[in-house]
Structures are given as C-alpha cells and as structure tokens.
Design a protein around this motif. Structure first.
Motif, PDB file in Angstrom:
ATOM      1  N   PRO A  34       8.847  17.198  13.047  1.00 39.83           N
ATOM      2  CA  PRO A  34       8.924  16.221  11.972  1.00 39.83           C
ATOM      3  C   PRO A  34       8.470  16.819  10.645  1.00 39.83           C
ATOM      4  N   THR A  38      10.696  16.587   7.349  1.00 40.28           N
ATOM      5  CA  THR A  38      10.268  15.845   6.177  1.00 40.28           C
ATOM      6  C   THR A  38      10.051  16.747   4.976  1.00 40.28           C
ATOM      7  N   SER A 209       3.033   7.223   5.391  1.00 39.76           N
ATOM      8  CA  SER A 209       4.386   7.533   4.964  1.00 39.76           C
ATOM      9  C   SER A 209       4.347   8.855   4.210  1.00 39.76           C
ATOM     10  N   SER A 210       5.242   9.766   4.575  1.00 40.01           N
ATOM     11  CA  SER A 210       5.190  11.068   3.920  1.00 40.01           C
ATOM     12  C   SER A 210       5.886  11.045   2.569  1.00 40.01           C
ATOM     13  N   SER A 211       6.823  10.117   2.386  1.00 33.63           N
ATOM     14  CA  SER A 211       7.532  10.130   1.100  1.00 33.63           C
ATOM     15  C   SER A 211       6.815   9.278   0.058  1.00 33.63           C
ATOM     16  N   SER A 397      14.847   9.910   3.725  1.00 33.42           N
ATOM     17  CA  SER A 397      13.898  10.985   3.420  1.00 33.42           C
ATOM     18  C   SER A 397      13.187  11.460   4.685  1.00 33.42           C
ATOM     19  N   SER A 398      13.758  11.131   5.859  1.00 30.78           N
ATOM     20  CA  SER A 398      13.193  11.560   7.146  1.00 30.78           C
ATOM     21  C   SER A 398      11.710  11.239   7.266  1.00 30.78           C
ATOM     22  N   ASP A 399      11.345  10.046   6.887  1.00 29.19           N
ATOM     23  CA  ASP A 399       9.947   9.640   6.929  1.00 29.19           C
ATOM     24  C   ASP A 399       9.643   9.113   8.340  1.00 29.19           C
TER      25      ASP A 399
END
Lengths: 435, 305
Positions: A34, A38, A209-211, A397-399
């Motif tokens: 992941p 991300t 959340s990574s984004s 955004s592949s979160d």
C-alpha cells in the motif's frame, strides 16, 4: 422470540468475521505494498517505512517473529547489482553474483532501529583461503564454502545505529553473494498485521488517510451528514413513488396503463446513471437554469441530485414492487375477499398492501446501508462532500485506509440491516420464528 | 430421455424445455428483435477486435486513436464522418465501434470469471450439504454483505487501473446471486428420483452433478448471463468514466467523460450517440433476459399467461 433473536445475532458473527477476513486479504495480502501504491515509487525508503509503521504493514502478515524493513532492499543479484551499485569493493559479475573484495559497507537506506533484533539472510560462496567477517554490531565470521550456501545471521543493533554499521570484511579472496535479505525482529509473534487490524477495529480506529492526512474516523463523521441529506430524500421519494405506481399497476392490471408503466420501468432501468446525471445537469441546470449544478450550500443545491437519484432508481423498484403486488393478488385470500364483495380498491389497500409490506420493508431496510456509503456518482458530480465523494477521491489516490474503512463499515451495516429485516420478519410473521 | 422412448416404442409428443423455450421466444417479436440487436453488436465487437488486432499486428497507431486537429468537432454529416468527430478530430463512429469491443470483452470475461465460480460453488453446496454447504453459504453471505460498487472499485484499486481491474472487480463480486439460485435449485433436484436412480447405479458424484443435475439447472445460468451482461457493461462505463477503468482505449465511459464538457458548448453528437449506443444494448439485454426468464421458467409461464 428472544431465542430467535439470540440465534440470529449469533449467526451474524461469522459473516462479520468473513468481512474482516476479506478486507484483510484484499488490502494487506493481495494488494501488494500500500505504501508504494499511495506514495509512488519516487519517495525515499524511509518515507515508505514510516507509512508502513503507522499502518502496521511492516509486521508479519498473520504470525511470525520477523517483519519487513525497507532499510535494505531484498536482492537476488541475478541481472544487476541492484541497490549495491556504487558500493565500494563490490562488483557485479554476470552469472556469479556480487563479488565483494575487501571492506564493503552494506548500503542501508536509513539507520536501523536502536537495540532491535535483525536477521540477515544471505546466500554466499567463499573461496578457499579467503576469510570474511560480517561486522554487524557484533562480529559474525562467515564459514568458508565452495558451493552456494545460505546462512541466517541474527544480530542486535546498537543503542545509536547509523547507516554504515553493517560491513562485510573480506580478506585473501572474494566473497560472492547471490541473495541478501534483511528482516526486522518483532517483539512477539502475535504482533502481526492481522492482530493490528483487529485491534484497530476493536478501537473503532480506522487509521489515517494518506491523501488528506486526517484520521479516517474524522473524515467519516464529516461525510455522513451530506450523504444522508442526499440519500434519505432519494430513498423516501423512490420508495413512495414506486409503491404508488406499483399499486396502480396492480389495480389496472393488463390495461394500457400497466403495460406502458412496465415498458417505462424497463427503459428507465436501461438508461445509464451517467446519462441521467449529465443530461440532467445539461438540460435542467445549464439550458433551463432551474437548478445549480455544483455545490452544497442550501437545500436548493440538493434538488437536482435528489430528482436524478429518484428517477434513476425508480425503474428497478417499480418492477420489483409490481411483481410483489401481483404475486399477492393471486393468493386465495384475495379471491375470497373479492368473492365476498370487497371492492377492488378495498382489497388492494387493505389486503394486498398490508401483506406486501413484508417484502417492501425488507427492500427498504436492505437499502439503508447505502445511505451510508452514499452515492459515488451523484456526490462527485454535484460536489456534495459526502462519503461517496470521499470514496471516489480515496480510490483515485489509492488511499487504502479510507477505502478499507468504507468497505468494512458498509458491510457491517449491511449485515446489521439484514439482521433487522429478519427480526422484523419474525415480528410481522410468526411463521418465520417457528422455522 | 429420447433414445429410451424410441426403444420402448412409445410416441413422445413432448418437446424438450429448450425447444419449447425457443418456440416461445420465436413467437415474441420483441425478444427476436433483441436477439438481432445483440447479434449485430456482437458482429461489431468482432469487427472492432479484428481492427484492433490488425493495427496491433501492423504496429501502427489505430486510426480511431490518431488525432486530426484540423477535423475537430465536425458535426454529423454524410461523408467521411457520419457521426461527427470529437475534440481531437477522431471519428466517433469508429470509436463507438471500439467501445462495443471493450464492452463485450468486459461482459464475456467477467462472465467467464463469475459464472464458473457461482455454478461450481452452488452445485457443491446444494449437492453435498453439511459442512460444505455451511462454508459456501458463509462465503457468499460475506461477499453479499460488502456493498457492490464499492467492492468492485476497491478490487480495481488494489489490482490497478485498467481492464484487468475491471474484469476482476466485476467478475469476483457478481457470482453470489447465481450461486444462491443454483444452490437452491440443486437442493430441489437432489431429492428427485432421477438423481436417486443415478446414485443407485453407482455413478460418481462429479458425474451426477455435472451430467445429470447441471443440464436441469442450466436455464438459470443462461438467464443470469443475459442479465449480468448489461450490468457489466453499465459498470464498465461507470468505472471508465470515473477514471479507474479503461485507460487509453476508446471506451464508452471515457467517451461520455470527454463529451460531457463539450456538451455545454453545443457539441451534442458524441454524447448523444454514445448514450444511444449504450441504451440500446443494455435495453436489448434487459428485455431478452426477461423474455428468456419467461420462456425458460415454466412456473412463471403458467402463472402469467
């Protein structure tokens, strides 16, 4: 009744467990890394490691003493020197592997964790007469071997590790490496991704959340309101309209009204959602200027999406309810009622509608979880900051954390809704309880 | 059944379910029209595939992907571009044709993933019962409880953008209904005398399931195939539109996405033709599915006619 409730709740547990398992499999096992998904490939291993550390992705999958570390890339020296390119005294030889002569520092991307156990796994060959020492933080001599040999070296990092701690010292010949892998020791074998995930779920903590760099639970809380203001009117409008039309169909069965409604329903079902949205925005929003097409400022902004939502879901619901009403119309008790002189309208509203309520209730309750997941398309087109909008952005955004939380909560709500329908069933219809 | 009847010298006046269904289908003009439309689209899909393969083999850029900036936004007119051109001057007719190819690919490949899973699991669960049944029921109720579109998108995200994501996303999530139907039907058939006779003859389980029971539940598979085809097409359009589907090839979803903004400036044709093409094929599959269900399910027939 109580026994039924208990049994039914008990049956729910395996399904919830299954959902946990599937989300775990999907995002932790199948999904690859992941962090790479991300952050992309153009970030430092350290950033990836931190991402993994926060989300527990560097732990063993289910059980084990050794987890991943990105401090040293796993290499098999088949076609190139990989990350060892440029290391002093290391030279890639095609067919043989990596030849180390003299002192060669292991190219660590970042210092190891202080006082942690590490495991270095290497496949090597050492010519006779040569001697090699792996200087971890304790010295580990390598035994001479003519054939390829795999060894496992465990060591403990010091209190203040640096990037140049690990060195191979070779004297009197060459050490050939074919594969190398560094693993990080974890404190106890159950400190795994699965347990980490279960713990997260237990604490209702769905990660970061990574984004957007916010806790997922905050995002979910923010999104639920707008989603509900959009989805509730749609649900109510759709159900009421569909039931009324289905009753009309049943009442005027086999007349032109019934037939044309059926055709309209199939046609409505066949029109893609996108067409409704794009067409609606264009005609009603742009050409006629009746509605705004973007934003979430007042109830007025919701009118068009709600209208589109109702229209697009109407076809399927109408057909479904019509079948139910007609099914009910052929039951014996209806014939009896008609025979004893109850008017057609009376039969329809008193008998048919009441008995058809069971499938109707099921349908409505099953639709409730979708209130939560929101509507991807409507929300992203009309700029409604709900959960559907959140979901689409997260997928784009592949979160991973956001998507996993949405999938998990949506599924659990669905399981609960199923439970509620079953209980309602049992309450409405005693026959179900006895089965 | 037939050879046995001949041997006994009995005149069997009955028709098989299939012949009967076909007769009924033939009688319905609407269903035949749908079949023709689907056939036409299928031919278009093959033609599109042939074109695609040809240009791929020639290693040349396909004309439907090459921009001609001089021909931007040509309105539909008789001549070179009967359906007009898009913002990059590409012929909309040719791109729609490639869209048919993608749509059919998605429909067929997702069916090839979903139908075997559904059928095999359904048969096993229904036939063996017990622990097997418990496990399979658990599996499908778990799958069923994950919100459909979200699940598809999540799989596509994990697999990566592109056709593979679409195939796996749709394929791995849509077997549940079929599995449920097959299981219920197999449970019914298991108690029938013909299955018991087969078992008494000592036939293997595999043979009983796939040679004896499966043909009797096959109509469910056909109906389900027709109905899921339109679902798959619609979902592909969504995904491509949202940017998690087809990349770099002319798919209907991408075409709508391109056409959407132009629509505001009066370029209506790309939007109109794309939606029309989608509408017709989805409608045809929906109507055919209904007709097939009526034709193949004798219970519905006696009730409704």
């Amino acid at each position: 009744m109580l026994r039924f409730v208990i049994r039914r709740v008990w049956q729910m547990i395996p399904t919830v467990f299954g959902v946990i398992l599937i989300t775990f499999l999907l995002f932790n096992v199948v999904g690859g890394s992941p962090a790479l998904m991300t952050l992309g490939k153009h970030v430092t291993p350290r950033a990836l490691e931190e991402f993994d550390e926060v989300r527990g992705f560097n732990k063993p999958l289910i059980f084990g003493w050794w987890g991943k570390t990105r401090a040293l890339a796993t290499e098999t020296f088949e076609h190139s020197a990989g990350s060892w390119r440029g290391v002093t005294n290391a030279e890639f030889v095609a067919g043989a592997g990596l030849r180390l002569t003299g002192e060669a520092p292991v190219p660590l991307a970042f210092p190891l964790l202080p006082t942690n156990t590490y495991r270095l796994k290497l496949t090597y060959r050492l010519a006779e007469g040569a001697s090699a020492v792996f200087q971890g933080l304790e010295k580990q001599p390598l035994e001479f071997s003519k054939v390829w040999k795999t060894v496992v070296l465990d060591f403990r990092s010091g209190a203040r590790p640096t990037e140049t701690d690990l060195v191979f010292r070779v004297t009197g010949g060459a050490l050939e490496l074919r594969a190398i892998k560094l693993q990080r020791g974890v404190g106890q074998p159950f400190d795994s991704q699965l347990v980490f995930y279960l713990n997260q779920i237990r604490h209702f903590d769905f990660g970061m959340s990574s984004s957007l760099n916010q806790p997922v639970s905050t995002l979910l809380k923010q999104g639920i309101g707008p989603s509900l203001t959009l989805m509730l009117p749609i649900l109510i409008g759709e159900e009421v309209l569909a039931i009324v039309l289905a009753l009309a169909c049943a009442f005027y069965r086999n007349t032109w009204l019934d037939r044309s409604l059926v055709i309209v329903a199939v046609a409505l079902m066949s029109i893609n959602y996108l067409v409704w949205i794009v067409g609606g925005q264009f005609v009603l929003g742009q050409k006629l200027g009746w509605f705004p097409v973007w934003g979430y400022e007042s109830w007025f902004y919701l009118l068009l999406p709600v209208l589109i939502g109702i229209i697009s879901g109407l076809g399927g619901n109408l057909r479904f309810y019509r079948t139910i009403m007609l099914d009910e119309m052929y039951k014996d008790y209806i014939r009896t009622a008609l025979a004893k002189g109850v008017s057609k309208g009376g039969v329809l509203f008193k008998h048919v509608l009441k008995n058809a309520m069971i499938p109707v209730v099921t349908n409505v309750v099953i639709a409730l979880p979708f209130l939560y997941t929101g509507n991807f398309l409507l929300e992203s087109f009309f700029g409604i900051p709900g959960l559907g909008y959140l979901g689409i952005n997260a997928i784009n955004s592949s979160d991973v954390d956001v998507v996993r939380a949405l999938v998990f909560i949506g599924s659990v709500l669905f399981v609960v809704a199923n439970l509620v329908t079953d209980l309602l069933y049992a309450w409405l219809d005693p026959r179900v309880r006895l089965e | 059944m037939k050879p046995e009847a001949d041997k006994l010298g009995v005149e069997m006046a009955g028709r098989s379910l299939w012949a009967d269904a076909w007769r009924q289908l033939r009688r319905s003009r609407l269903a035949m029209a749908c079949l023709w439309i689907i056939g036409l689209y299928a031919v278009a899909a093959f033609y599109g595939e042939a074109l695609y393969l040809y240009y791929h083999w020639q290693d040349a850029p396909a004309p439907y992907n090459v921009p001609h900036l001089a021909l931007q936004y040509q309105a539909p007119a008789l001549g070179a571009h009967p359906l007009g051109t898009d913002g990059l001057g590409r012929d909309i007719g040719a791109r729609l044709l490639q869209g048919v190819r993608i749509a059919f690919q998605v429909g067929i490949i997702t069916s090839l993933i979903a139908i075997p899973i559904g059928v095999i699991l359904g048969c096993l669960a229904g036939y063996f019962g017990g622990r097997t049944d418990d496990f399979i029921v658990w599996l499908y109720s778990t799958f069923a409880s994950i919100p459909g579109l979200l699940f598809i998108f999540a799989i596509a995200m994990v697999v990566g953008k592109g056709l593979l994501g679409i195939y796996l996303g749709i394929g791995l999530t849509t077997w549940v209904n079929l599995c449920r139907l097959i299981r219920a039907e197999v449970i019914k058939h298991k108690a029938r005398p013909y299955v018991q006779a087969a078992r008494a003859l000592g036939l293997s389980h595999v043979r009983i399931i796939f040679r004896h029971i499966l043909p009797n539940v096959f109509h469910i598979i056909i109906v389900s195939f027709t109905l899921r085809f339109s679902y798959a097409i619609g979902t592909e359009v969504f995904m491509s539109f949202l940017g998690i589907g087809v990349q770099g090839e002319p798919s209907w979803g991408l075409m709508i996405s391109n056409a959407r903004l132009r629509l505001w400036y009066g370029v209506w044709w790309e939007m109109a033709f794309t939606t029309l093409v989608i509408f017709v094929i989805v409608l045809a599959f929906n109507l055919l599915g209904d007709a097939l269900r009526d034709a193949l399910d004798p219970r519905l027939r006696t009730r409704d006619n």
